[in-house]
Design a protein around this motif. Sequence first.
Motif, PDB file in Angstrom:
ATOM      1  N   LEU A 330       0.820  -1.204   0.000  1.00 23.33           N
ATOM      2  CA  LEU A 330       0.000   0.000   0.000  1.00 23.33           C
ATOM      3  C   LEU A 330       0.858   1.260   0.000  1.00 23.33           C
ATOM      4  O   LEU A 330       2.069   1.213   0.220  1.00 23.33           O
ATOM      5  N   HIS A 331       0.210   2.387  -0.220  1.00 21.50           N
ATOM      6  CA  HIS A 331       0.895   3.676  -0.184  1.00 21.50           C
ATOM      7  C   HIS A 331       1.418   3.932   1.223  1.00 21.50           C
ATOM      8  O   HIS A 331       0.695   3.728   2.206  1.00 21.50           O
ATOM      9  N   PRO A 332       2.663   4.390   1.379  1.00 18.51           N
ATOM     10  CA  PRO A 332       3.244   4.605   2.719  1.00 18.51           C
ATOM     11  C   PRO A 332       2.465   5.575   3.600  1.00 18.51           C
ATOM     12  O   PRO A 332       2.602   5.537   4.818  1.00 18.51           O
ATOM     13  N   ASP A 333       1.656   6.459   3.003  1.00 18.78           N
ATOM     14  CA  ASP A 333       0.869   7.394   3.803  1.00 18.78           C
ATOM     15  C   ASP A 333      -0.455   6.797   4.269  1.00 18.78           C
ATOM     16  O   ASP A 333      -1.237   7.473   4.943  1.00 18.78           O
ATOM     17  N   ASN A 334      -0.705   5.546   3.906  1.00 19.72           N
ATOM     18  CA  ASN A 334      -1.952   4.896   4.313  1.00 19.72           C
ATOM     19  C   ASN A 334      -1.840   4.427   5.761  1.00 19.72           C
ATOM     20  O   ASN A 334      -0.824   3.868   6.170  1.00 19.72           O
ATOM     21  N   ALA A 335      -2.918   4.652   6.536  1.00 17.81           N
ATOM     22  CA  ALA A 335      -2.921   4.240   7.941  1.00 17.81           C
ATOM     23  C   ALA A 335      -2.798   2.733   8.101  1.00 17.81           C
ATOM     24  O   ALA A 335      -2.481   2.250   9.186  1.00 17.81           O
ATOM     25  N   ASN A 336      -3.048   1.969   7.042  1.00 18.56           N
ATOM     26  CA  ASN A 336      -2.998   0.511   7.100  1.00 18.56           C
ATOM     27  C   ASN A 336      -1.746  -0.071   6.444  1.00 18.56           C
ATOM     28  O   ASN A 336      -1.628  -1.281   6.299  1.00 18.56           O
ATOM     29  N   TYR A 337      -0.832   0.801   6.079  1.00 20.36           N
ATOM     30  CA  TYR A 337       0.417   0.366   5.441  1.00 20.36           C
ATOM     31  C   TYR A 337       1.324  -0.328   6.456  1.00 20.36           C
ATOM     32  O   TYR A 337       1.408   0.055   7.622  1.00 20.36           O
ATOM     33  N   LEU A 338       2.011  -1.362   5.976  1.00 22.09           N
ATOM     34  CA  LEU A 338       3.012  -2.038   6.782  1.00 22.09           C
ATOM     35  C   LEU A 338       4.370  -1.920   6.085  1.00 22.09           C
ATOM     36  O   LEU A 338       4.467  -2.148   4.880  1.00 22.09           O
ATOM     37  N   SER A 339       5.377  -1.596   6.858  1.00 24.03           N
ATOM     38  CA  SER A 339       6.727  -1.543   6.310  1.00 24.03           C
ATOM     39  C   SER A 339       7.247  -2.961   6.090  1.00 24.03           C
ATOM     40  O   SER A 339       6.706  -3.928   6.627  1.00 24.03           O
ATOM     41  N   GLU A 340       8.274  -3.086   5.294  1.00 25.63           N
ATOM     42  CA  GLU A 340       8.827  -4.409   4.993  1.00 25.63           C
ATOM     43  C   GLU A 340       9.317  -5.121   6.255  1.00 25.63           C
ATOM     44  O   GLU A 340       9.309  -6.344   6.322  1.00 25.63           O
ATOM     45  N   ASP A 341       9.755  -4.349   7.250  1.00 30.10           N
ATOM     46  CA  ASP A 341      10.257  -4.954   8.491  1.00 30.10           C
ATOM     47  C   ASP A 341       9.220  -4.894   9.607  1.00 30.10           C
ATOM     48  O   ASP A 341       9.563  -4.949  10.789  1.00 30.10           O
ATOM     49  N   ALA A 342       7.951  -4.794   9.239  1.00 29.44           N
ATOM     50  CA  ALA A 342       6.879  -4.742  10.245  1.00 29.44           C
ATOM     51  C   ALA A 342       6.855  -6.032  11.063  1.00 29.44           C
ATOM     52  O   ALA A 342       7.229  -7.107  10.578  1.00 29.44           O
ATOM     53  N   PRO A 343       6.398  -5.953  12.312  1.00 28.55           N
ATOM     54  CA  PRO A 343       6.313  -7.154  13.154  1.00 28.55           C
ATOM     55  C   PRO A 343       5.380  -8.199  12.542  1.00 28.55           C
ATOM     56  O   PRO A 343       4.455  -7.872  11.798  1.00 28.55           O
ATOM     57  N   THR A 344       5.655  -9.452  12.860  1.00 23.60           N
ATOM     58  CA  THR A 344       4.777 -10.555  12.471  1.00 23.60           C
ATOM     59  C   THR A 344       4.113 -11.084  13.735  1.00 23.60           C
ATOM     60  O   THR A 344       4.723 -11.828  14.508  1.00 23.60           O
ATOM     61  N   PRO A 345       2.883 -10.686  14.015  1.00 24.57           N
ATOM     62  CA  PRO A 345       2.220 -11.090  15.258  1.00 24.57           C
ATOM     63  C   PRO A 345       2.059 -12.605  15.363  1.00 24.57           C
ATOM     64  O   PRO A 345       1.926 -13.307  14.358  1.00 24.57           O
ATOM     65  N   ARG A 346       2.059 -13.085  16.601  1.00 26.99           N
ATOM     66  CA  ARG A 346       1.848 -14.504  16.858  1.00 26.99           C
ATOM     67  C   ARG A 346       0.377 -14.866  16.713  1.00 26.99           C
ATOM     68  O   ARG A 346      -0.497 -14.198  17.233  1.00 26.99           O
ATOM     69  N   PHE A 347       0.123 -15.951  16.002  1.00 33.27           N
ATOM     70  CA  PHE A 347      -1.194 -16.578  15.951  1.00 33.27           C
ATOM     71  C   PHE A 347      -1.005 -18.001  16.479  1.00 33.27           C
ATOM     72  O   PHE A 347      -0.132 -18.717  16.004  1.00 33.27           O
ATOM     73  N   GLU A 348      -1.801 -18.393  17.460  1.00 32.26           N
ATOM     74  CA  GLU A 348      -1.639 -19.690  18.110  1.00 32.26           C
ATOM     75  C   GLU A 348      -2.833 -20.598  17.847  1.00 32.26           C
ATOM     76  O   GLU A 348      -3.981 -20.217  18.082  1.00 32.26           O
ATOM     77  N   ALA A 349      -2.538 -21.784  17.345  1.00 33.09           N
ATOM     78  CA  ALA A 349      -3.575 -22.809  17.164  1.00 33.09           C
ATOM     79  C   ALA A 349      -3.619 -23.642  18.433  1.00 33.09           C
ATOM     80  O   ALA A 349      -2.790 -24.533  18.639  1.00 33.09           O
ATOM     81  N   ILE A 350      -4.566 -23.327  19.315  1.00 39.55           N
ATOM     82  CA  ILE A 350      -4.679 -24.068  20.571  1.00 39.55           C
ATOM     83  C   ILE A 350      -5.838 -25.036  20.472  1.00 39.55           C
ATOM     84  O   ILE A 350      -6.774 -24.854  19.677  1.00 39.55           O
ATOM     85  N   ASN A 351      -5.795 -26.056  21.282  1.00 37.24           N
ATOM     86  CA  ASN A 351      -6.809 -27.109  21.230  1.00 37.24           C
ATOM     87  C   ASN A 351      -7.519 -27.200  22.574  1.00 37.24           C
ATOM     88  O   ASN A 351      -7.050 -27.882  23.490  1.00 37.24           O
ATOM     89  N   PRO A 352      -8.643 -26.498  22.697  1.00 35.73           N
ATOM     90  CA  PRO A 352      -9.406 -26.587  23.954  1.00 35.73           C
ATOM     91  C   PRO A 352      -9.820 -28.037  24.224  1.00 35.73           C
ATOM     92  O   PRO A 352     -10.109 -28.789  23.315  1.00 35.73           O
ATOM     93  N   GLN A 353      -9.876 -28.360  25.511  1.00 39.79           N
ATOM     94  CA  GLN A 353     -10.295 -29.717  25.898  1.00 39.79           C
ATOM     95  C   GLN A 353     -11.792 -29.854  25.740  1.00 39.79           C
ATOM     96  O   GLN A 353     -12.532 -28.936  25.992  1.00 39.79           O
TER      97      GLN A 353
END
Length: 353
Positions: A330-353
């Motif tokens: 996206l355009h760098p001035d966009n509020a939703n733009y991510l830089s190339e070195d942006a963080p990669t958030p954790r997503f966890e696949a958990i298995n409830p009992q």
Amino acid sequence: MKVRKSICVAAAAALALSLGVGCSSKSEEQQGAEGDQQVIKFAFAPDPVWDLLADSGELAKWEQENNVKIETSSTWDEFTYFAGGHGDIVSMATQETPVLEQETGIKTVTFGKYNYQRVPMLKRKGDPYNTLADIPKGSKICVSGPTSNTAFWTILAKEMHDLDYRVGGGDFELVVNDHFVNPTNLLRGDCEAAAVIPEAAIPQLRKGELEVMYDGKLPFQLYKEFAPNSDGKLHVSGNNFVATQEWYDAHPDLAAKFVELWQTGVDMWKEQKADTVRKYPQHFSVESEEDVNYMIDFVSGDNDWFVDKIALDEDWIANETQIWELQKKLHPDNANYLSEDAPTPRFEAINPQ
């Protein structure tokens, strides 16, 4: 990213003042001895499934069985609530989590999904627009803000039409107003199209005054049309369950139980859609019997934006998070733009009992 930073900082400061709290990490209850009742600070928009859980007694039963108290804060701006350091768990869109981490440094863990991005693009009946590409550049489009569902439409506009769609610049003039005001704004000609949650426009949709663009499809039905490696499943989430990394790593078992609670809730919704709409019409912005019935019909088919399964799985995560790579284009001035070195958030696949 000046737009996002100014919004986040200003709103977080205002929220902190209104709540009268600082950015402490844990409550005294959470720091107490094992066996003491634990407290989850949870921010969530007003929601019918939460009311189902509370009114049916399932919430109280869950809290008693797990020795937990959920302290809720009702807000439509969970991003700001979390950014201000006021909660343990919030609901947040997939495309928002890396922006949050990039702008605030807060580390998160996403451990459940709840509902899909549902905000369609609306037009007036008879207007010759089916896609954003049909709308003359420079036209006004009514939106609810610079992020959240706007992020989805920003990405779609870029990927499907090579258009720059953003607040404060780009190929259109995006006019920010409340979801529940924008249907009226559209009808009176203040804008040429509007991105509005369905339940804010039910009377106008039922009467045929407004129509859903893109052949009647909602965002989660459109994503697979431009996703790089679509798995054919439903994406993208408008609300995931997102915890601070600190809280999640200290309470993985409790996170799994939280998923169980919400699975109970969505199961109840799937079984009781009509009754739920009738019992909580305020959550669907319907009053007349005609609007109630239209809403029931709307969510009874493929338009049901609530997920079937709260817990994540690895394949779903891999496909869901592809949207972050699209945000980097996206355009760098966009509020939703991510830089190339942006963080990669954790997503966890958990298995409830």
